[in-house]
Design an enzyme around this catalytic site. Structure first.
Site: not given
Ligand code: ARG
Ligand code: MN
Ligand code: MN
Ligand code: MN
Length: 314
Positions: A96, A119, A121, A123, A136, A227, A229, A272
């Site tokens: 990402h 997402d 998350h 990010d 990411h 994303d 996920d 992802e």
């Molecule tokens: N918040 C966590 C980090 O900063 C997980 C980030 C996951 N990001 C993603 N694009 N899947 O590492």
């Molecule tokens: Mn993401």
């Molecule tokens: Mn994510």
């Protein structure tokens, strides 16, 4: 109309290899054929070629900053060209961190774009708040004007300037937000819908408020950064940072149907998908065919069915 597919086989925005095989896996699941069946002229631009820079020391605890910066610079140019040529664009990741270049390139052509980030998350870590260092998990922080004074100069990113306003961004599907990210979301007053909000409001109301927030003042191009996920891991297991309690199939497809119905989708990222993390061939197939479904839905495939303009019943 026409759709451009840009493959971005890149994984250095995080520490698990394999996500660079995402573009091939999504194409192998039948993407081009599905979009052709929707009556698009499909222009597959193939995969970008990224190179790993030999001398690329950590910046603070952020790995591969110059490699990630350079990859996004390349993607930004390609995206700008494809949008400028009049295509609706699909960017296949890759991790990402690629949203930095994808959104930047889109903004070169459409400076008034808005961003929907689907997402688990947010990010939105900065290098100072990030627990992992991984880029990411920081993409949005690079894009936001409002965070400029909180962002250090990360080597590899001097080619870009943040351009997005906090009010032009909405999150859907959040359920794993770091403390530093939560401060940023609250301080900047960013509109977000966590999985709890979806439980409370229902996905229909979430989309109503999302589109109203972004489009009520003015109709403008939408960048959808999806994303995989965001979906529940039972549906999309082949991904690097799965989090339980995600979107159902129907919630995810409802999001993309509503975005299609605005007529304003301009660029979509699908990121992802990590084919090496499918525990079984079935787990991988589930993830890649879900990616194709969500892209097709964003581009107008409907569940209720459709027909061309003025046909007769045969
Ligand atoms: N918040 C966590 C980090 O900063 C997980 C980030 C996951 N990001 C993603 N694009 N899947 O590492
Ligand atoms: Mn993401
Ligand atoms: Mn994510
Ligand atoms: Mn063309």
């Amino acid at each position: 109309h026409s759709v451009a597919i840009l493959g971005a086989p890149f994984s250095k925005g995080q520490k698990r290899r394999g996500v660079e095989h995402g573009p091939k896996a999504i194409r192998d699941a039948g993407l081009v054929e599905r979009l052709s069946n929707l009556d698009y002229a499909v222009h597959d631009f193939g995969d970008l070629t990224f190179k790993h820079l030999e001398k690329d020391e950590h910046f603070m605890h952020v790995p591969f900053p110059r490699t990630v910066g350079r990859a996004n610079q390349l993607l930004s140019g390609a995206m700008s060209g494809a949008v400028g040529a009049g295509h609706t664009c699909i960017m296949l990741g890759g991790d990402h961190s690629l949203a930095i270049g994808s959104v930047d390139g889109h903004a070169q052509q459409c400076p008034d774009l808005c961003l929907i980030w689907v997402d688990a998350h947010a990010d939105i870590n900065t290098p100072l708040t990030s627990p992992s260092g991984n880029l990411h998990g920081q993409s949005v922080a690079f894009l936001l004007k409002d965070l400029q004074n909180k962002m250090p100069q990360v080597p590899g990113f001097s080619w870009m300037k943040p351009f997005l306003s906090a009010r032009d961004l909405v999150y859907i599907g959040l359920r794993d937000v770091d403390p530093g990210e939560h401060i940023i979301l609250k301080t900047l007053g960013i509109q977000y819908f966590s999985m709890r909000d979806i439980d409370r409001m229902g996905i229909q109301r979430v989309m109503e408020v999302t589109l109203d927030h972004l489009l009520a003042r003015k109709q403008r191009p939408i960048h959808l950064s999806f994303d995989i996920d965001a979906f529940d891991p039972s549906l999309a297991p082949a991904t690097g940072t799965p989090v339980n309690g995600g979107l159902t199939y129907r919630e995810g497809i409802y999001v993309t149907e509503e975005i299609h119905n605005t007529g304003l989708l301009s660029v979509m990222d699908v990121v992802e998908v990590n084919p090496t993390l499918g525990a079984t061939p079935e787990a991988l197939e589930a993830t890649t065919s879900l990616a194709v479904d969500v892209i097709a839905s964003a581009l107008g495939q409907t569940r209720e069915g459709a027909h061309i303009a003025f046909p007769k019943i045969p």
